[in-house]
Design a protein around this motif. Structure first.
Motif, PDB file in Angstrom:
ATOM      1  N   UNK A 174       0.758  -1.239   0.000  1.00  0.00           N
ATOM      2  CA  UNK A 174       0.000   0.000   0.000  1.00  0.00           C
ATOM      3  C   UNK A 174       0.795   1.299   0.000  1.00  0.00           C
ATOM      4  N   UNK A 175       1.992   1.378   0.559  1.00  0.00           N
ATOM      5  CA  UNK A 175       2.678   2.680   0.520  1.00  0.00           C
ATOM      6  C   UNK A 175       2.957   3.177  -0.900  1.00  0.00           C
ATOM      7  N   UNK A 176       3.188   2.265  -1.824  1.00  0.00           N
ATOM      8  CA  UNK A 176       3.509   2.637  -3.200  1.00  0.00           C
ATOM      9  C   UNK A 176       2.753   1.688  -4.120  1.00  0.00           C
ATOM     10  N   UNK A 177       1.436   1.721  -4.066  1.00  0.00           N
ATOM     11  CA  UNK A 177       0.602   0.720  -4.744  1.00  0.00           C
ATOM     12  C   UNK A 177       0.792   0.739  -6.258  1.00  0.00           C
ATOM     13  N   UNK A 219      -0.493  -2.134  -9.459  1.00  0.00           N
ATOM     14  CA  UNK A 219      -1.127  -3.427  -9.737  1.00  0.00           C
ATOM     15  C   UNK A 219      -0.125  -4.526 -10.093  1.00  0.00           C
ATOM     16  N   UNK A 220       0.961  -4.163 -10.756  1.00  0.00           N
ATOM     17  CA  UNK A 220       1.985  -5.167 -11.090  1.00  0.00           C
ATOM     18  C   UNK A 220       2.612  -5.739  -9.829  1.00  0.00           C
ATOM     19  N   UNK A 221       2.817  -4.875  -8.840  1.00  0.00           N
ATOM     20  CA  UNK A 221       3.395  -5.336  -7.581  1.00  0.00           C
ATOM     21  C   UNK A 221       2.442  -6.314  -6.888  1.00  0.00           C
ATOM     22  N   UNK A 222       1.149  -6.050  -6.961  1.00  0.00           N
ATOM     23  CA  UNK A 222       0.155  -6.944  -6.379  1.00  0.00           C
ATOM     24  C   UNK A 222       0.190  -8.308  -7.068  1.00  0.00           C
ATOM     25  N   UNK A 223       0.279  -8.309  -8.386  1.00  0.00           N
ATOM     26  CA  UNK A 223       0.337  -9.573  -9.132  1.00  0.00           C
ATOM     27  C   UNK A 223       1.615 -10.336  -8.793  1.00  0.00           C
ATOM     28  N   UNK A 224       2.747  -9.650  -8.762  1.00  0.00           N
ATOM     29  CA  UNK A 224       4.006 -10.312  -8.419  1.00  0.00           C
ATOM     30  C   UNK A 224       3.980 -10.850  -6.988  1.00  0.00           C
ATOM     31  N   UNK A 225       3.387 -10.106  -6.086  1.00  0.00           N
ATOM     32  CA  UNK A 225       3.268 -10.558  -4.703  1.00  0.00           C
ATOM     33  C   UNK A 225       2.396 -11.815  -4.620  1.00  0.00           C
ATOM     34  N   UNK A 226       1.285 -11.833  -5.363  1.00  0.00           N
ATOM     35  CA  UNK A 226       0.402 -13.003  -5.375  1.00  0.00           C
ATOM     36  C   UNK A 226       1.108 -14.223  -5.973  1.00  0.00           C
TER      37      UNK A 226
END
Length: 84
Positions: free
Chosen positions: A29-32, A34-41
């Motif tokens: 969340x500090x630097x949201x 969508x690519x980061x969310x996908x990579x994290x998942x």
């Protein structure tokens, strides 16, 4: 000392879940992005599958006789030389 109380075991599981959600939120969340969310998942999914492989697949399909004491014993098992 082994934990045998069902209440304490459930509390421990809830704390792990809380820590996972909190650390994931602090990462994303500090630097949201969508690519980061996908990579994290994908990272989370891959580590879960690796854990499943280590503690289920190896035991049930590769060598049912071997008893694992943790990740280090699995690493030793995977890299030891076997007799043909």
């Amino acid at each position: 000392m082994d934990i045998t109380s069902p209440k304490i075991l459930k509390l421990k599981g809830a704390l792990f879940l809380f820590l996972g959600v909190l650390s994931g939120a602090l990462l994303l969340f500090p630097d949201y992005d969508p690519r980061r969310l996908v990579l994290f998942a994908i990272t989370l999914w891959a580590f879960c599958r690796a854990y499943y492989f280590c503690f289920y697949v190896l035991h049930h399909y590769a060598d049912p006789s071997f008893r694992y004491a943790g990740l280090w014993s699995i690493v030793q098992y995977l890299f030891k030389k076997r007799k043909p």
